[in-house]
Design an enzyme around this catalytic site. Structure first.
Site, short mmCIF file in Angstrom:
data_model
loop_
_atom_site.label_atom_id
_atom_site.label_comp_id
_atom_site.label_asym_id
_atom_site.label_seq_id
_atom_site.Cartn_x
_atom_site.Cartn_y
_atom_site.Cartn_z
N THR A 1 46.37 -62.26 75.63
CA THR A 1 44.77 -62.07 75.43
C THR A 1 43.95 -62.50 74.61
OG1 THR A 1 45.06 -59.83 75.98
CG2 THR A 1 45.84 -60.21 77.73
N PHE B 1 51.82 -59.09 75.19
CA PHE B 1 50.77 -59.75 75.77
C PHE B 1 49.46 -59.52 75.53
CE2 PHE B 1 48.32 -58.85 79.74
CZ PHE B 1 48.49 -60.73 79.94
N TYR B 2 49.40 -58.03 74.80
CA TYR B 2 47.78 -57.67 73.97
C TYR B 2 47.69 -59.36 73.59
CZ TYR B 2 44.59 -55.57 70.63
OH TYR B 2 43.50 -55.94 69.80
N ALA B 3 48.39 -59.53 72.76
CA ALA B 3 47.88 -60.52 71.27
C ALA B 3 47.76 -61.09 72.11
CB ALA B 3 49.54 -60.94 70.65
#
Length: 341
Positions: free
Chosen positions: A161, A157-159
């Site tokens: 965003t 999910f970091y990537a």
């Protein structure tokens, strides 16, 4: 010039702000100093930055303790200052943390970035540069990673965003002609680094005589990039305002540029090393052998990264020159001094 540097209590933001002050620019920093990792390190960065700024003649430095997800506080900052450049480095970092706490990434990386875009739009900011990540390449395994490759299969999910930030930036560049430059960082390390990163954790564990967790049995490679090289790329790309690509074609669109003032660059060393080699360099710098606990790959990890940096080099003449051994030694020297080890 006057710069806004978001996230200036963070690892990269601290170094960027210091480099700008060193060359005579005025800097306003904004950071909420959250507790994702030890706040004492962040406070020490802020103290060191304020002390350094006070020693420079004719340089203005101001720190604003605020959350960029708070639109009122962001707007107030822009109302009080007219920025020549905005360098947006504030974000909720951490690949693995995003698996357990995705809500933190929505607040900081999406809402916070939106607030910056809106503020820059209404202030007619000449140029917004912002941090992206090599993690956006996700499921792509074609090496080296090029800005012309697809980046629409994030593995965490970091990537996701960060990829969203790039798309949001393009929409503002297209609709409002806001010049934006996205910078995909590749595994940044160096003095004042983040305690959640491998080099920091490995150094502490080796000095304590404890095993270090070596995921994927040390076989995956990373394009380890020393902080000074990152700072050079950030500042030089910020100095050069993004413009529309005259050769961009809507019938054969390339993802790294546009007919809007938008672009995306990789910032990496361009010489990936295996994790096992990275640990070898750390052992040499510490003069101590690590106890390596070999483990399988973690969920969300990318097996390898390798930056194609030709576009950045062509645009701004940037070329990294710090080897892994030299960079790791500089980190160890700082670590021993900071922690009195």
């Amino acid at each position: 010039m006057k710069y806004l540097v978001t996230g200036n209590a963070g690892f990269i933001g601290f170094h960027v702000a210091k480099a700008l002050i060193a060359r005579g620019d005025s800097v306003v920093g904004i950071d909420n100093v959250n507790d994702y990792y030890e706040t004492s390190l962040k406070e020490d960065r802020l103290q060191a930055l304020a002390q350094f700024a006070s020693e420079q003649d004719g340089v203005e430095y101001e720190f604003v303790r605020a959350n960029i997800a708070n639109k009122t506080m962001v707007d107030d900052c822009f109302a009080r200052h007219s920025f020549d450049r905005v360098i947006h480095l504030a974000a909720q970092a951490g690949v693995r943390h995003s698996i357990e706490h995705p809500e933190a990434y929505v607040e900081s990386n999406l809402i916070g970035f939106f607030n910056l875009l809106e503020a820059c739009r209404h202030a007619d900011t000449p140029h917004l540069s912002y941090a992206s990540t090599s993690s956006v390449y996700g499921g792509n395994t074609r090496m080296p990673f090029s800005e012309d490759h697809g980046a629409d299969h994030p593995l965490q999910f970091y990537a996701a965003t960060k990829r969203a930030n790039e798309l949001m930036a393009h929409s503002y560049s297209h609709l409002f002609r806001l010049p934006t430059t996205g910078l995909r960082f590749f595994t940044v390390y160096g003095p004042w680094g983040r305690p959640d990163m491998a080099l920091f954790k490995f150094t502490r564990l080796i000095l304590e005589g404890k095993p270090i967790p070596v995921f994927n049995h040390g076989h995956h490679s990373r394009d380890f990039t020393y902080i000074d090289d990152i700072v050079e790329g950030v500042i030089k790309s910020s100095d050069q305002i993004a413009s529309a690509d005259p050769d961009w074609s809507s019938t054969a669109p390339t993802p790294a540029t546009s007919n809007a003032p938008y672009r995306v660059f990789n910032i990496g060393n361009g010489n990936p090393a295996q994790l096992s080699e990275y640990i070898d360099a750390l052992e040499e710098a510490l003069g101590k052998t690590a106890i390596r606990e070999m483990l399988p790959m973690q969920p969300g990890d990318i097996p390898d990264t390798h930056a194609d940096t030709r576009k950045l080099q062509q645009a701004i003449g940037y070329r990294p020159d710090t080897s892994v051994r030299d960079g790791v030694q500089k980190f160890v020297d700082w670590y021993r001094d900071y922690y009195s080890v």
